[in-house]
Design a protein around this motif. Sequence first.
Motif, PDB file in Angstrom:
ATOM      1  N   ARG A 217       0.803  -1.477   0.053  1.00  0.00           N
ATOM      2  CA  ARG A 217      -0.267   0.467  -0.229  1.00  0.00           C
ATOM      3  C   ARG A 217       0.383   1.187   0.076  1.00  0.00           C
ATOM      4  NH1 ARG A 217      -0.306   1.709   5.309  1.00  0.00           N
ATOM      5  NH2 ARG A 217       0.505   0.061   6.552  1.00  0.00           N
ATOM      6  N   GLY A 218       0.340   1.681  -0.643  1.00  0.00           N
ATOM      7  CA  GLY A 218       1.093   3.784  -0.713  1.00  0.00           C
ATOM      8  C   GLY A 218       0.976   4.266  -1.654  1.00  0.00           C
ATOM      9  N   GLN A 219       1.690   5.469  -2.387  1.00  0.00           N
ATOM     10  CA  GLN A 219       1.183   6.213  -3.440  1.00  0.00           C
ATOM     11  C   GLN A 219       1.393   5.015  -4.837  1.00  0.00           C
ATOM     12  OE1 GLN A 219       4.151   8.950  -3.503  1.00  0.00           O
ATOM     13  NE2 GLN A 219       3.303   9.901  -1.604  1.00  0.00           N
ATOM     14  N   ILE A 220       2.730   4.177  -5.186  1.00  0.00           N
ATOM     15  CA  ILE A 220       2.575   3.310  -6.156  1.00  0.00           C
ATOM     16  C   ILE A 220       1.296   2.835  -6.020  1.00  0.00           C
ATOM     17  CG2 ILE A 220       3.987   1.963  -7.659  1.00  0.00           C
ATOM     18  CD1 ILE A 220       6.288   2.430  -6.298  1.00  0.00           C
ATOM     19  N   THR A 221       0.446   2.306  -5.726  1.00  0.00           N
ATOM     20  CA  THR A 221      -0.270   0.807  -5.174  1.00  0.00           C
ATOM     21  C   THR A 221      -1.078   1.852  -5.497  1.00  0.00           C
ATOM     22  OG1 THR A 221       0.476  -0.433  -3.598  1.00  0.00           O
ATOM     23  CG2 THR A 221      -1.412  -0.721  -4.030  1.00  0.00           C
ATOM     24  N   ASP A 222      -1.569   3.463  -4.741  1.00  0.00           N
ATOM     25  CA  ASP A 222      -3.065   3.510  -5.055  1.00  0.00           C
ATOM     26  C   ASP A 222      -3.318   4.162  -7.336  1.00  0.00           C
ATOM     27  OD1 ASP A 222      -3.299   3.663  -3.049  1.00  0.00           O
ATOM     28  OD2 ASP A 222      -2.629   5.841  -1.845  1.00  0.00           O
ATOM     29  N   VAL A 223      -1.574   4.947  -7.224  1.00  0.00           N
ATOM     30  CA  VAL A 223      -2.020   4.592  -8.689  1.00  0.00           C
ATOM     31  C   VAL A 223      -2.210   4.116  -9.554  1.00  0.00           C
ATOM     32  CG1 VAL A 223      -0.925   5.667 -10.546  1.00  0.00           C
ATOM     33  CG2 VAL A 223      -0.441   6.751  -8.252  1.00  0.00           C
ATOM     34  N   GLN A 224      -2.131   2.180  -9.547  1.00  0.00           N
ATOM     35  CA  GLN A 224      -1.934   0.824 -10.085  1.00  0.00           C
ATOM     36  C   GLN A 224      -3.843   0.867  -9.834  1.00  0.00           C
ATOM     37  OE1 GLN A 224       0.718  -1.429  -8.183  1.00  0.00           O
ATOM     38  NE2 GLN A 224       2.232  -0.911 -10.332  1.00  0.00           N
ATOM     39  N   GLN A 225      -4.528   1.418  -8.912  1.00  0.00           N
ATOM     40  CA  GLN A 225      -5.756   0.701  -8.674  1.00  0.00           C
ATOM     41  C   GLN A 225      -7.102   2.149  -9.365  1.00  0.00           C
ATOM     42  OE1 GLN A 225      -6.546  -1.732  -7.143  1.00  0.00           O
ATOM     43  NE2 GLN A 225      -4.934  -2.506  -6.564  1.00  0.00           N
ATOM     44  N   PRO A 226      -7.783   1.214  -9.432  1.00  0.00           N
ATOM     45  CA  PRO A 226      -9.014   2.339 -10.275  1.00  0.00           C
ATOM     46  C   PRO A 226      -9.651   3.389  -9.076  1.00  0.00           C
ATOM     47  CG  PRO A 226     -10.079   0.074 -10.072  1.00  0.00           C
ATOM     48  CD  PRO A 226      -8.291   0.321  -9.991  1.00  0.00           C
ATOM     49  N   THR A 227      -9.694   4.901  -9.264  1.00  0.00           N
ATOM     50  CA  THR A 227     -11.044   6.022  -8.603  1.00  0.00           C
ATOM     51  C   THR A 227     -11.671   5.196  -7.940  1.00  0.00           C
ATOM     52  OG1 THR A 227     -11.777   6.889 -10.102  1.00  0.00           O
ATOM     53  CG2 THR A 227      -9.775   7.413  -9.708  1.00  0.00           C
ATOM     54  N   TYR A 228     -12.352   5.588  -6.895  1.00  0.00           N
ATOM     55  CA  TYR A 228     -13.356   5.228  -6.189  1.00  0.00           C
ATOM     56  C   TYR A 228     -15.138   5.184  -7.346  1.00  0.00           C
ATOM     57  CZ  TYR A 228     -11.426   4.563  -1.582  1.00  0.00           C
ATOM     58  OH  TYR A 228     -10.423   3.907  -1.053  1.00  0.00           O
ATOM     59  N   GLY A 229     -14.528   6.233  -7.817  1.00  0.00           N
ATOM     60  CA  GLY A 229     -15.544   6.399  -8.372  1.00  0.00           C
ATOM     61  C   GLY A 229     -15.978   5.213  -9.970  1.00  0.00           C
ATOM     62  N   GLN A 230     -14.739   5.006 -10.206  1.00  0.00           N
ATOM     63  CA  GLN A 230     -14.486   4.057 -11.684  1.00  0.00           C
ATOM     64  C   GLN A 230     -14.884   2.861 -11.497  1.00  0.00           C
ATOM     65  OE1 GLN A 230     -10.816   3.845 -13.660  1.00  0.00           O
ATOM     66  NE2 GLN A 230     -11.135   1.925 -14.646  1.00  0.00           N
ATOM     67  N   GLN A 231     -14.913   2.371 -10.057  1.00  0.00           N
ATOM     68  CA  GLN A 231     -15.482   1.060  -9.434  1.00  0.00           C
ATOM     69  C   GLN A 231     -16.966   0.899  -9.185  1.00  0.00           C
ATOM     70  OE1 GLN A 231     -12.538  -0.188  -5.827  1.00  0.00           O
ATOM     71  NE2 GLN A 231     -10.980   1.056  -7.030  1.00  0.00           N
ATOM     72  N   VAL A 232     -17.128   2.274  -8.134  1.00  0.00           N
ATOM     73  CA  VAL A 232     -18.561   2.183  -8.292  1.00  0.00           C
ATOM     74  C   VAL A 232     -19.128   1.588  -9.333  1.00  0.00           C
ATOM     75  CG1 VAL A 232     -20.670   3.918  -7.192  1.00  0.00           C
ATOM     76  CG2 VAL A 232     -18.672   3.645  -5.929  1.00  0.00           C
ATOM     77  N   ALA A 233     -19.053   2.419 -10.456  1.00  0.00           N
ATOM     78  CA  ALA A 233     -19.410   3.023 -11.987  1.00  0.00           C
ATOM     79  C   ALA A 233     -19.217   1.461 -12.621  1.00  0.00           C
ATOM     80  CB  ALA A 233     -18.555   3.566 -12.811  1.00  0.00           C
ATOM     81  N   ASP A 234     -18.276   0.778 -12.737  1.00  0.00           N
ATOM     82  CA  ASP A 234     -18.582  -0.273 -12.730  1.00  0.00           C
ATOM     83  C   ASP A 234     -18.874  -1.447 -12.395  1.00  0.00           C
ATOM     84  OD1 ASP A 234     -16.074   0.176 -14.390  1.00  0.00           O
ATOM     85  OD2 ASP A 234     -14.388  -0.310 -13.601  1.00  0.00           O
ATOM     86  N   ILE A 235     -19.574  -1.222 -10.897  1.00  0.00           N
ATOM     87  CA  ILE A 235     -20.392  -2.044  -9.832  1.00  0.00           C
ATOM     88  C   ILE A 235     -22.536  -2.117 -10.722  1.00  0.00           C
ATOM     89  CG2 ILE A 235     -21.100  -2.885  -7.967  1.00  0.00           C
ATOM     90  CD1 ILE A 235     -19.128  -2.733  -6.914  1.00  0.00           C
ATOM     91  N   VAL A 236     -22.090  -0.087 -11.119  1.00  0.00           N
ATOM     92  CA  VAL A 236     -23.899  -0.429 -10.904  1.00  0.00           C
ATOM     93  C   VAL A 236     -23.773  -0.257 -12.370  1.00  0.00           C
ATOM     94  CG1 VAL A 236     -25.570   2.073 -10.678  1.00  0.00           C
ATOM     95  CG2 VAL A 236     -23.598   1.471  -8.503  1.00  0.00           C
ATOM     96  N   MET A 237     -22.916  -0.143 -13.164  1.00  0.00           N
ATOM     97  CA  MET A 237     -23.881   0.431 -14.945  1.00  0.00           C
ATOM     98  C   MET A 237     -23.870  -1.269 -15.138  1.00  0.00           C
ATOM     99  SD  MET A 237     -23.581   3.562 -15.460  1.00  0.00           S
ATOM    100  CE  MET A 237     -23.921   3.663 -17.196  1.00  0.00           C
TER     101      MET A 237
END
Length: 239
Positions: A217-237
């Motif tokens: 976990r850290g800055q590099i891991t955060d960049v490699q993960q999609p944003t919260y908005g994108q994750q929610v959109a992938d689930i809801v859409m």
Amino acid sequence: MRSLMVAVLAVSGCGKLEQVGRAPEFTGLEGTDQHYAMYSAALPEDVPAGAASDGSSLWTAGTDSLFGDRRAAQRGDILTVVIEIDDSASISNSTGRSRNGKINGGVTDLLGIPQKLDGALPDGASMADAVNMDSSSTFKGQGSVARKEKLTLRVAATVVEELPNGVLRIEGQQEVRVNFEMRELIVTGYVRPNDISRQNEITYDKIAGARIAYGGRGQITDVQQPTYGQQVADIVMPF
């Protein structure tokens, strides 16, 4: 629903904002099973009759003896878990199915009834060829899986519980911080005391119910993960 989603995203965002410009914090050991196991009182060791009580004898039964058994055996003891994973798997499946069917049916003579019906049928129709059906179906399927994993690690684990059947429950956690990135290694499971080597080590394939987590976990891991908005959109859409 929309307001609740916005509130959740806002709280999650605030948690991330607090870490801006700061390195990831270590996970505290206080309050964990390892912490309580380390601070619990050890069981008294059996000393043979006539042995020196000051521990200077070579033949004492304690772990401090030159010939004593130094393998982990009770709550609070430490052992080394050796993780050497080199697995590969390749699966390929192919399925094919084909079927053809044909049905012909007709009535040429039945008390003159077919001849009478032929006169009432449209031109070209006849009871001699009343039924003519063809069917055909084809199916083909193909799938393949290819996987390769290699991991070599060593981590110290603590015996946190002695089960009634003599099996030991172990937990190990290791965190290494390099700049602003934290590397985490977690190992838990159940081991038999007899599987622990004389070097006080045990391989991962002898740990029952093993749970091994290796990540960061850290800055590099955060960049490699999609944003919260994108994750929610992938689930809801739906599309």
